[in-house]
Design a protein around this motif. Structure first.
Motif, short mmCIF file in Angstrom:
data_model
loop_
_atom_site.label_atom_id
_atom_site.label_comp_id
_atom_site.label_asym_id
_atom_site.label_seq_id
_atom_site.Cartn_x
_atom_site.Cartn_y
_atom_site.Cartn_z
N ARG A 90 -19.94 21.74 -11.78
CA ARG A 90 -20.93 21.60 -10.71
C ARG A 90 -22.00 22.69 -10.78
O ARG A 90 -23.18 22.42 -10.50
N LEU A 91 -21.63 23.90 -11.15
CA LEU A 91 -22.63 24.96 -11.30
C LEU A 91 -23.68 24.58 -12.32
O LEU A 91 -24.87 24.84 -12.13
N GLY A 92 -23.25 23.96 -13.41
CA GLY A 92 -24.19 23.53 -14.42
C GLY A 92 -24.98 22.31 -14.01
O GLY A 92 -26.20 22.25 -14.16
N GLN A 93 -24.30 21.34 -13.44
CA GLN A 93 -24.95 20.09 -13.02
C GLN A 93 -26.01 20.35 -11.96
O GLN A 93 -27.09 19.75 -11.99
N GLU A 94 -25.70 21.22 -11.02
CA GLU A 94 -26.62 21.51 -9.92
C GLU A 94 -27.62 22.62 -10.23
O GLU A 94 -28.42 22.98 -9.40
N LYS A 95 -27.50 23.18 -11.46
CA LYS A 95 -28.40 24.25 -11.90
C LYS A 95 -28.39 25.41 -10.90
O LYS A 95 -29.45 25.96 -10.55
#
Length: 247
Positions: free
Chosen positions: A238-243
């Motif tokens: 999620r940290l990556g997906q949501e930038k």
């Protein structure tokens, strides 16, 4: 490193709730949890590639109970289904294969055959080999869906590792349907988002997103929680997906 652990622990707490699996935050796991069984979950995991909204659209259009019907009914019901690399015949044959696997005792049973001999990798290989043995049908789309047995130079096998996470861990996200192995033995389901975030956090140094990188990241996370290192997977994703990663 302690600061990274604290941040990830906070993200785990934040993400470990039903609100993380909803129409506003679509994830194949929400469909897997709706059906609540290992066979439906395997379908959800193996079709989990590409655009997440397209994945959810396909999965929600499938009545997973179809594997309890005869093979001619499966062919009739699924004749117009397709998804990216899989045409209608690929999807029909997948459900026929899954029906046969269920009739022979199910997914965990055939994973356990390999796992008890050689661990997680052998367990996945045992399952993949069994799936191919149960149905002689072959096509590029069908083979892509199931994948190939794992070797030392394999890809990260993200969809299979994600499926094991769903089956073995238990919390508000993961289903915990299996008892064959412990969460401490899971390997990180490494995708592009998780790979990039982990490199940025200094948890991963390998340049290629492959099985060796997945094992390297898993070992790094075991320093934070040796009994449940993959609990950080959804948070990293999620940290990556949501930038949302800064610095």
């Amino acid at each position: 490193m302690n600061t990274i652990k604290e941040r990830l622990e906070a993200e785990v707490v934040l993400r470990n709730c039903a609100d993380e699996l909803c129409e506003d935050k679509p994830d194949p796991l929400m469909v897997a949890r709706y059906w609540g069984d290992e066979c439906s979950a395997l379908t959800c995991a193996l079709f989990a590639y590409g655009n997440v909204k397209a994945i959810i659209s396909l999965l929600q259009s499938l009545d997973m109970r179809i594997i309890d019907h005869n093979e001619s009914t499966i062919q009739e019901v699924l004749h117009n289904k397709y998804y990216r690399f899989q045409n209608s015949e690929d999807i029909i044959q997948w459900f026929i294969t899954l029906k046969r696997l269920k009739e022979l005792g199910g997914v965990e049973k055939h994973f356990a055959h390999g796992y008890q001999k050689g661990g997680v990798i052998e367990g996945i290989n045992s399952l993949i080999e069994t799936l191919y043995e149960l149905n002689p049908y072959r096509s590029s789309g069908y083979t892509f869906l199931i994948g190939k047995p794992i070797t030392k130079n394999s890809s990260a096998m993200k969809r299979w590792m994600m499926y094991l996470r769903w089956m073995v861990r238990y919390d508000h996200l993961d289903m915990g349907l299996w008892k064959v192995m412990s969460p401490r033995e899971l390997i990180m389901p490494l995708d592009t988002h998780t790979f990039n975030v982990s490199k940025r956090l200094g948890l991963l140094h390998r340049k290629q997103c492959d099985l060796k990188a997945a094992v390297e990241l898993t070992n790094a996370l075991k320093k934070f929680d040796p009994d449940d290192p993959i609990k950080y997977d959804f948070a990293l994703y999620r940290l990556g997906q949501e930038k949302r990663l800064e610095g």
